[in-house]
Design a protein around this motif. Structure first.
Motif: not given
Length: 488
Positions: A134, A138, A474, A479
């Protein structure tokens, strides 16, 4: 002094604890003693998590009216007791810690994963939390560094496919048994089974279903021709927050996720053609590249659907060019029929439909296990009996897994003309053909690749699980954007 009852609970604090031992500390005090298998830290002190557990025990004992001035932890490996002071400062510390824990638990957005923490390497939940993955998503691609392989090991269980008509599936002595006319045909340890897939007229005993569901092993039913009919699984996943977020996702967020999924699918299709086509494709590659860009900019689901349909027509028109001359199956009919389904009209369509069914089956199980509702999608509209979210996630994996398996069984000669049967204007796989495809499909899922985003090696089976968890991050807001699985 009130009688002592274990476990102790405090509705006010929202805590519960089970006591290993409580000793008389003298002068009307008691001493909770906790047993640990390991050892204290290098300074001979209790580990922070162990100390907090002892302070919780002391706090709840005080809630019940007992006087507690210290607690102790017995470490079996070094056979020593470690003293834990229980004073006002310690009680304030544990009270503040509990309050912070409840604030985190009540927040609908999960806290960010730890960064470069040595705790992650040995954590059994690292494959669920995906801290490095994760964090990498980013980070701009040019600034990403190769990730440590922190993933928890994948379970060794594998699907069991039962295609023998009239067979009975049951469980005896922790083994899955397949019998026909009373004769044992196959036997597997339950710990080696991840799912049971039955085709056509195969019976699963009630006792067998109970035993499988109690171990979280789903049972999946298919028609004789390979159509995914349904599944039985245990209780729904406990991740209710994920399902709430899934249903609350805005149309804008759903469209953005769908854009990236379809763009990823088109890019993977283009890569398949470039790697495997045995003829000049002309402008098809450039057209697919342009359509992948257009998919990322689609203004509506309807426009995205049109782009996806155009890309599919271009791709399947060139699909026979990836089948080698050594194939024993004639794919010329596919050029005239194009992509057909329900029923497929030629052997190549029959192979594609069967492999797509297997892919959607596995993604349905994966999404359900993570906590999603596989029937509520982002791109495919909800419809009775259709696992829309599994179909969404399948888009980017169709070229990577399903279509790759089709090319393998054709170009390697694993299926031939005798493995197909035509009837009532449709074409279907015979039992021998299904078995060959199932072997190739499982072989493909076990194949390891270098993950294009994260840089470590993982099997396609594991990659599907990772993508489903990225989608969950998400949806939950961990995210900002979804990244499709795209090979280079």
């Amino acid at each position: 002094m009130p009688p002592l009852v274990s476990p102790l609970t405090s509705p006010r604090l929202g805590l519960a604890t089970r006591l290993d031992l409580v000793e008389d500390g003298g002068d009307g005090t008691v001493v909770p003693v906790d047993y640990k298998k390991g050892h204290p830290n290098r300074d001979g002190r209790a580990w922070p998590s162990d100390r907090m557990q002892s302070l919780v025990q002391a706090l709840l004992l005080r809630e019940e009216g007992y006087a507690v001035e210290w607690a102790e932890i017995w470490y079996a490996e070094t056979r020593q007791r470690v003293h834990i002071a229980v004073d006002d400062a310690a009680m304030q510390e544990i009270t503040d810690t509990v309050a912070r824990a409840w604030r985190v638990a009540s927040d609908p957005v999960a806290p960010p994963p730890l960064r470069d923490s040595p705790k992650c390497a040995r954590c059994s939940l690292v494959g669920i939390c995906l801290p490095d993955e994760l964090e990498a998503l980013k980070t701009p691609p040019r600034q990403r560094r190769p990730l440590k392989r922190l993933m928890a090991p994948v379970l060794e269980g594998r699907p069991v496919y039962v295609t023998l008509q009239g067979a009975t599936v049951g469980v005896r002595s922790d083994r899955l048994e397949v019998r026909s006319s009373g004769e044992l045909q196959a036997s597997y340890r339950l710990i080696d089974v991840s799912q049971v897939c039955v085709f056509g007229n195969v019976t699963v005993s009630a006792q067998g279903v109970r035993a499988l569901l109690s171990r979280d092993i789903p049972v999946l039913w298919f028609s004789y021709g390979g159509w995914f009919s349904g599944m039985a699984e245990g209780l729904p996943g406990k991740n209710v927050d994920l399902r709430i977020a899934q249903f609350r996702a805005s149309e804008e967020q759903q469209l953005e996720i769908a854009r990236r999924m379809i763009s990823g699918k088109i890019r993977n299709s283009r890569t398949m053609l470039r790697r495997n086509a045995r003829a000049e494709l002309g402008r098809v590659g450039d057209q697919l590249k342009e359509l992948a860009i257009q998919a990322r900019q689609a203004d509506s689901p309807q426009q995205l659907l049109g782009i996806e349909g155009t890309a599919a027509r271009l791709y399947f028109a060139s699909f026979p060019a990836m089948v080698g001359k050594g194939s024993r199956v004639d794919v010329s009919d596919f050029q005239g029929n194009g992509r057909t389904r329900r029923p497929p009209k030629d052997p190549l369509n029959a192979l594609l439909s069967f492999c797509y069914t297997l892919l959607v089956k596995d993604l349905t199980v994966t999404l359900s296990g993570i906590g999603f509702d596989p029937y509520y999608g982002m791109f495919h509209r909800p419809r009775f009996g259709r696992p829309a979210l599994a179909l969404d996630l399948a888009e980017e994996f169709r070229p990577l897994i399903a279509e790759s398996v089709v090319l393998q069984v054709l170009n390697n000669g694993e299926v031939g003309p005798r493995d197909f049967r035509s009837r009532a204007g449709g074409c279907m796989l015979e039992a021998s053909g299904r078995k060959a495809v199932l072997r190739a499909y499982e072989r493909r899922l076990d194949q390891e690749i270098t993950h294009p985003q994260f840089g470590y090696k993982a099997s396609y089976r594991r990659v599907m699980d990772i993508q489903a968890r990225v989608l969950g991050a998400v949806v939950l807001g961990e995210l900002d954007e979804y990244t499709a699985m795209v090979t280079r």
